[in-house]
Scaffold this motif. Structure first.
Motif: not given
Length: 142
Positions: A41-50
């Protein structure tokens, strides 16, 4: 020193220890996946959080609850030590608090508590594969 007669009658955790090991390995896999997903998520993959982090976080405390039940069986039925059951119950509370602070986005609590949880679960998992985990409460006091 335990006599031969005592060795025959000493109750040691066997099946309950295997169940505890299995539960701890599952718990460890899920717990280690959490910081990895947060890193994505912190590296830019926004979907990883949800998709990953929130999904695992919502269920990992239930694995800790299952671990508490198994650790209690290890203690009561298997004659194992008491502290794994107590520490597992503490993990249930800690992981529920962790989940709550994660959804509140209070990272001042969420990150250090998560680090403590990861360390505790990994430490318990490693301990469960040591030969001392097989000792009953009486042998552990020596």
């Amino acid at each position: 020193m335990i006599t031969l007669e005592e060795q025959r009658t000493v109750r040691r955790p066997r099946v309950s220890l295997q169940a505890l090991r299995t539960t701890l390995v599952l718990h460890a896999i899920l717990i280690v996946a959490q910081p990895i997903a947060a890193g994505y998520f912190l590296s830019g993959n926004v979907d990883a959080m949800n998709d990953i982090h929130a999904t695992i976080g919502g269920s990992v405390w239930m694995v800790a609850f299952l671990q508490t039940i198994v650790a209690t069986c290890y203690t009561i039925v298997g004659g194992g030590r008491v502290w794994p059951a107590v520490l597992s119950a503490v993990l249930v509370v800690a992981e529920f608090v962790q989940l709550t602070f994660g959804y509140l986005q209070n990272f001042a609590v969420h990150v250090p508590l998560g680090t403590a949880i990861v360390g505790t679960v990994l430490w318990m998992t490693v301990w469960s594969f040591r030969s001392s985990a097989h000792d009953n409460r009486r042998e552990a006091k020596r």
